[in-house]
Design a protein around this motif. Structure first.
Motif, PDB file in Angstrom:
ATOM      1  N   MET A   1     -29.608  48.617  12.361  1.00  0.00           N
ATOM      2  CA  MET A   1     -29.431  48.596  10.904  1.00  0.00           C
ATOM      3  C   MET A   1     -30.753  48.267  10.192  1.00  0.00           C
ATOM      4  O   MET A   1     -31.150  48.933   9.241  1.00  0.00           O
ATOM      5  CB  MET A   1     -28.364  47.577  10.528  1.00  0.00           C
ATOM      6  N   TRP A   2     -31.433  47.188  10.660  1.00  0.00           N
ATOM      7  CA  TRP A   2     -32.677  46.763  10.016  1.00  0.00           C
ATOM      8  C   TRP A   2     -33.776  47.803  10.202  1.00  0.00           C
ATOM      9  O   TRP A   2     -34.640  47.971   9.338  1.00  0.00           O
ATOM     10  CB  TRP A   2     -33.125  45.403  10.569  1.00  0.00           C
ATOM     11  N   LYS A   3     -33.723  48.486  11.361  1.00  0.00           N
ATOM     12  CA  LYS A   3     -34.717  49.535  11.619  1.00  0.00           C
ATOM     13  C   LYS A   3     -34.553  50.663  10.614  1.00  0.00           C
ATOM     14  O   LYS A   3     -35.531  51.178  10.063  1.00  0.00           O
ATOM     15  CB  LYS A   3     -34.555  50.052  13.057  1.00  0.00           C
ATOM     16  N   ARG A   4     -33.296  51.053  10.349  1.00  0.00           N
ATOM     17  CA  ARG A   4     -33.024  52.121   9.370  1.00  0.00           C
ATOM     18  C   ARG A   4     -33.432  51.669   7.969  1.00  0.00           C
ATOM     19  O   ARG A   4     -34.027  52.437   7.210  1.00  0.00           O
ATOM     20  CB  ARG A   4     -31.543  52.502   9.383  1.00  0.00           C
ATOM     21  N   PHE A   5     -33.116  50.418   7.628  1.00  0.00           N
ATOM     22  CA  PHE A   5     -33.475  49.881   6.314  1.00  0.00           C
ATOM     23  C   PHE A   5     -34.990  49.930   6.108  1.00  0.00           C
ATOM     24  O   PHE A   5     -35.478  50.315   5.042  1.00  0.00           O
ATOM     25  CB  PHE A   5     -32.968  48.435   6.200  1.00  0.00           C
ATOM     26  N   GLY A   6     -35.725  49.551   7.145  1.00  0.00           N
ATOM     27  CA  GLY A   6     -37.186  49.592   7.075  1.00  0.00           C
ATOM     28  C   GLY A   6     -37.698  51.006   6.878  1.00  0.00           C
ATOM     29  O   GLY A   6     -38.640  51.241   6.108  1.00  0.00           O
ATOM     30  N   LYS A   7     -37.067  51.967   7.555  1.00  0.00           N
ATOM     31  CA  LYS A   7     -37.481  53.374   7.436  1.00  0.00           C
ATOM     32  C   LYS A   7     -37.163  53.905   6.042  1.00  0.00           C
ATOM     33  O   LYS A   7     -37.934  54.691   5.479  1.00  0.00           O
ATOM     34  CB  LYS A   7     -36.759  54.221   8.495  1.00  0.00           C
ATOM     35  N   VAL A   8     -36.026  53.500   5.487  1.00  0.00           N
ATOM     36  CA  VAL A   8     -35.654  53.900   4.118  1.00  0.00           C
ATOM     37  C   VAL A   8     -36.717  53.435   3.131  1.00  0.00           C
ATOM     38  O   VAL A   8     -37.178  54.199   2.273  1.00  0.00           O
ATOM     39  CB  VAL A   8     -34.268  53.317   3.727  1.00  0.00           C
ATOM     40  N   LEU A   9     -37.124  52.165   3.254  1.00  0.00           N
ATOM     41  CA  LEU A   9     -38.142  51.613   2.357  1.00  0.00           C
ATOM     42  C   LEU A   9     -39.487  52.303   2.561  1.00  0.00           C
ATOM     43  O   LEU A   9     -40.245  52.517   1.607  1.00  0.00           O
ATOM     44  CB  LEU A   9     -38.293  50.109   2.578  1.00  0.00           C
ATOM     45  N   GLN A  10     -39.778  52.670   3.799  1.00  0.00           N
ATOM     46  CA  GLN A  10     -41.028  53.369   4.106  1.00  0.00           C
ATOM     47  C   GLN A  10     -41.066  54.743   3.447  1.00  0.00           C
ATOM     48  O   GLN A  10     -42.077  55.136   2.853  1.00  0.00           O
ATOM     49  CB  GLN A  10     -41.177  53.504   5.627  1.00  0.00           C
ATOM     50  N   ILE A  11     -39.943  55.478   3.539  1.00  0.00           N
ATOM     51  CA  ILE A  11     -39.840  56.797   2.894  1.00  0.00           C
ATOM     52  C   ILE A  11     -39.966  56.639   1.379  1.00  0.00           C
ATOM     53  O   ILE A  11     -40.698  57.382   0.717  1.00  0.00           O
ATOM     54  CB  ILE A  11     -38.503  57.484   3.249  1.00  0.00           C
ATOM     55  N   ALA A  12     -39.247  55.656   0.810  1.00  0.00           N
ATOM     56  CA  ALA A  12     -39.262  55.428  -0.635  1.00  0.00           C
ATOM     57  C   ALA A  12     -40.677  55.089  -1.118  1.00  0.00           C
ATOM     58  O   ALA A  12     -41.155  55.631  -2.122  1.00  0.00           O
ATOM     59  CB  ALA A  12     -38.296  54.304  -1.001  1.00  0.00           C
ATOM     60  N   ALA A  13     -41.354  54.199  -0.395  1.00  0.00           N
ATOM     61  CA  ALA A  13     -42.709  53.784  -0.784  1.00  0.00           C
ATOM     62  C   ALA A  13     -43.682  54.959  -0.699  1.00  0.00           C
ATOM     63  O   ALA A  13     -44.546  55.127  -1.572  1.00  0.00           O
ATOM     64  CB  ALA A  13     -43.183  52.637   0.100  1.00  0.00           C
ATOM     65  N   THR A  14     -43.532  55.787   0.333  1.00  0.00           N
ATOM     66  CA  THR A  14     -44.417  56.944   0.491  1.00  0.00           C
ATOM     67  C   THR A  14     -44.161  57.962  -0.607  1.00  0.00           C
ATOM     68  O   THR A  14     -45.107  58.549  -1.165  1.00  0.00           O
ATOM     69  CB  THR A  14     -44.223  57.590   1.877  1.00  0.00           C
ATOM     70  N   TYR A  15     -42.900  58.187  -0.953  1.00  0.00           N
ATOM     71  CA  TYR A  15     -42.531  59.100  -2.037  1.00  0.00           C
ATOM     72  C   TYR A  15     -43.148  58.624  -3.355  1.00  0.00           C
ATOM     73  O   TYR A  15     -43.817  59.377  -4.072  1.00  0.00           O
ATOM     74  CB  TYR A  15     -41.002  59.164  -2.131  1.00  0.00           C
ATOM     75  N   MET A  16     -42.949  57.348  -3.651  1.00  0.00           N
ATOM     76  CA  MET A  16     -43.480  56.788  -4.899  1.00  0.00           C
ATOM     77  C   MET A  16     -45.009  56.801  -4.909  1.00  0.00           C
ATOM     78  O   MET A  16     -45.637  57.189  -5.892  1.00  0.00           O
ATOM     79  CB  MET A  16     -42.963  55.361  -5.091  1.00  0.00           C
ATOM     80  N   GLY A  17     -45.599  56.396  -3.791  1.00  0.00           N
ATOM     81  CA  GLY A  17     -47.054  56.332  -3.712  1.00  0.00           C
ATOM     82  C   GLY A  17     -47.710  57.692  -3.822  1.00  0.00           C
ATOM     83  O   GLY A  17     -48.809  57.823  -4.358  1.00  0.00           O
ATOM     84  N   THR A  18     -47.019  58.740  -3.340  1.00  0.00           N
ATOM     85  CA  THR A  18     -47.564  60.095  -3.414  1.00  0.00           C
ATOM     86  C   THR A  18     -47.517  60.633  -4.842  1.00  0.00           C
ATOM     87  O   THR A  18     -48.443  61.294  -5.301  1.00  0.00           O
ATOM     88  CB  THR A  18     -46.788  61.040  -2.465  1.00  0.00           C
ATOM     89  N   VAL A  19     -46.433  60.342  -5.554  1.00  0.00           N
ATOM     90  CA  VAL A  19     -46.280  60.838  -6.929  1.00  0.00           C
ATOM     91  C   VAL A  19     -47.107  60.002  -7.912  1.00  0.00           C
ATOM     92  O   VAL A  19     -47.706  60.537  -8.848  1.00  0.00           O
ATOM     93  CB  VAL A  19     -44.784  60.843  -7.346  1.00  0.00           C
ATOM     94  N   VAL A  20     -47.147  58.684  -7.677  1.00  0.00           N
ATOM     95  CA  VAL A  20     -47.867  57.795  -8.597  1.00  0.00           C
ATOM     96  C   VAL A  20     -49.363  57.894  -8.311  1.00  0.00           C
ATOM     97  O   VAL A  20     -49.942  57.038  -7.672  1.00  0.00           O
ATOM     98  CB  VAL A  20     -47.382  56.333  -8.462  1.00  0.00           C
ATOM     99  N   GLY A  21     -49.987  58.961  -8.787  1.00  0.00           N
ATOM    100  CA  GLY A  21     -51.400  59.202  -8.526  1.00  0.00           C
ATOM    101  C   GLY A  21     -52.269  58.873  -9.717  1.00  0.00           C
ATOM    102  O   GLY A  21     -51.918  58.038 -10.552  1.00  0.00           O
ATOM    103  N   ALA A  22     -53.386  59.560  -9.813  1.00  0.00           N
ATOM    104  CA  ALA A  22     -54.383  59.252 -10.851  1.00  0.00           C
ATOM    105  C   ALA A  22     -53.810  59.360 -12.255  1.00  0.00           C
ATOM    106  O   ALA A  22     -53.962  58.468 -13.073  1.00  0.00           O
ATOM    107  CB  ALA A  22     -55.583  60.183 -10.697  1.00  0.00           C
TER     108      ALA A  22
END
Length: 346
Positions: A1-22
Motif C-alpha cells: 500500500m505504502w509503495k503504491r502511495f509513494g509512486k502516486v506522489l512521485q507521478i503527481a510531483a513529476t506531472y506538476m514539475g513538468t508543467v510548472v516551468g519557466a
C-alpha cells in the motif's frame, strides 16, 4: 500500500514539475493565458484543471498500454505511422524552442535577482543539466519529489499573504477588454501546449508504471495540484494588475513583499521549477534522438544544450511571448486527437 502511495506522489510531483516551468513559475504564463482576461480567468482555470486531470490520465494510460519508449510511439498511435513520425519531428522543434525559453528564464533569474550575469547564469544551468541528466529518469523523479512540495508550500504562503490585502477579491471583480473568443480559447491553448510538451516525460513515465490505478491516482493528484497553483498565482497577480505586467518575473515581484529572505528562497524555488522542466524536456528530446540517431545519450544532451544556449541569446521575454501562443495553436490538433483516442477499460 505504502509503495503504491509513494509512486502516486512521485507521478503527481513529476506531472506538476513538468508543467510548472519557466512561464508558469515566473507568473508569465498565468498572466498571458488567464489573468489578463479578468474575472473570467478563474472559470477558465477550472476548465484547464479538468482537462489536465482527464487528458493527463489518458495520455499516461495510452503510453502504458502501448509500452511507448518515447513520445514518438504515442504520436504514431494517435496520428498513424506516417503522420506520427512527422508530428514527432515537429514536436522536436517545439521542444527545442521551449527548452531555450526555460534556459533563458534561468539566465534571467541570475541576472535580475542574484546579480550574476545572464551568460554566467546560462552556463551554470547548462552544467547542472548535463550532470543530472547523466542519471536518467530517476534524477528527474527525485528532483521533482523535492522541489514540488516546497513550491506548494510557498504558493500557500503567497496566497495567505494575498488574502490579507484590501484588494484580495480583485480576481472576482477585475474586468477585461479582450474578446470572449480569446478568453475561452485560452484554457484550450494552454492545456494543449503544456500536455503536448509534457508527453516528453509523461509518456516514458506512464510506460514504466504497470499499475493502472496508480497512474490514474497520480494523474488526478498532479492535475488538481496544477490547478491549485494556477489559481493561487492568478489571485496573487490580479491584486497587482496592471502594473505587475512590467516584470519579466512577476511572481518574483510579489514574493518581494514577503521579505528579503522569503523572496530569495522563493526565487530559488522558481529557478528550481524552471530547472525541473528544463531537464524533463531535454530527457524527452534525448530519448527521441537516441532512437533515431543511435548516438550516445551524453553526446545528444551536449548538442541539445548547445543549440538551446545559442537560441537563449534572444532573451526570455521575447522568446516566451512569441513562441508560446504559436505553439499552443499548433498543439490544438494534438489535443483533439488525444481526446478522440479510446483507452482500454481494463
Amino acid at each position: 500500500m505504502w509503495k503504491r502511495f509513494g509512486k502516486v506522489l512521485q507521478i503527481a510531483a513529476t506531472y506538476m514539475g513538468t508543467v510548472v516551468g519557466a512561464g508558469f513559475a515566473t507568473g508569465q504564463e498565468i498572466l498571458q493565458f488567464f489573468t489578463r482576461f479578468g474575472n473570467w480567468g478563474t472559470v477558465t482555470i477550472v476548465l484547464a484543471t479538468a482537462m489536465f486531470v482527464w487528458l493527463g490520465t489518458k495520455m499516461m494510460l495510452i503510453a502504458s498500454e502501448i509500452r511507448a519508449k518515447s513520445y514518438e510511439d504515442l504520436n504514431k498511435a494517435l496520428f498513424g505511422e506516417k503522420y506520427g513520425r512527422w508530428i514527432s519531428h515537429f514536436m522536436l522543434v517545439i521542444l527545442l524552442g521551449v527548452t531555450a525559453v526555460m534556459l533563458a528564464g534561468a539566465g534571467t533569474i541570475f541576472y535580475e535577482h542574484w546579480n550574476i550575469s545572464y551568460q554566467s547564469g546560462l552556463l551554470i544551468t547548462v552544467g547542472a543539466c548535463y550532470f543530472l541528466l547523466r542519471k536518467g529518469l530517476n534524477a528527474i523523479l527525485t528532483v521533482n519529489a523535492i522541489v514540488v512540495p516546497v513550491m506548494l508550500f510557498f504558493t500557500v504562503l503567497i496566497i495567505l499573504n494575498t488574502f490579507q490585502t484590501p484588494e484580495a477579491d480583485r480576481f472576482l471583480t477585475m474586468t477585461s477588454d479582450h474578446s470572449i473568443f480569446a478568453t475561452w480559447a485560452s484554457p484550450f491553448l494552454y492545456t494543449a501546449f503544456n500536455l503536448s510538451l509534457a508527453q516528453a516525460v509523461l509518456v516514458p513515465l506512464g510506460s514504466e508504471v504497470k499499475d493502472r490505478k496508480t497512474i490514474i491516482a497520480g494523474s488526478w493528484v498532479g492535475g488538481i495540484g496544477i490547478g491549485f497553483m494556477l489559481l493561487a498565482g492568478h489571485i496573487a497577480l490580479s491584486v497587482h494588475m496592471p502594473g505587475i505586467q512590467q516584470f519579466a518575473i512577476p511572481m518574483g515581484g510579489i514574493a518581494r513583499e514577503l521579505g528579503h529572505y522569503v523572496q530569495f528562497i522563493y526565487i530559488f524555488i522558481i529557478f528550481a521549477e524552471i530547472f525541473t522542466t528544463l531537464i524533463a524536456n531535454i530527457y524527452g528530446l534525448t530519448l527521441q534522438l537516441h532512437e533515431r540517431l543511435k548516438w550516445s545519450s551524453s553526446l545528444i544532451v551536449l548538442l541539445i544544450l548547445a543549440v538551446c544556449y545559442i537560441a537563449s541569446q534572444i532573451g526570455f521575454g521575447l522568446l516566451l511571448s512569441t513562441l508560446y501562443p504559436l505553439f499552443g495553436m499548433i498543439s490544438f490538433g494534438w489535443l483533439f486527437l488525444i481526446i478522440r483516442k479510446k483507452v482500454s477499460a481494463k
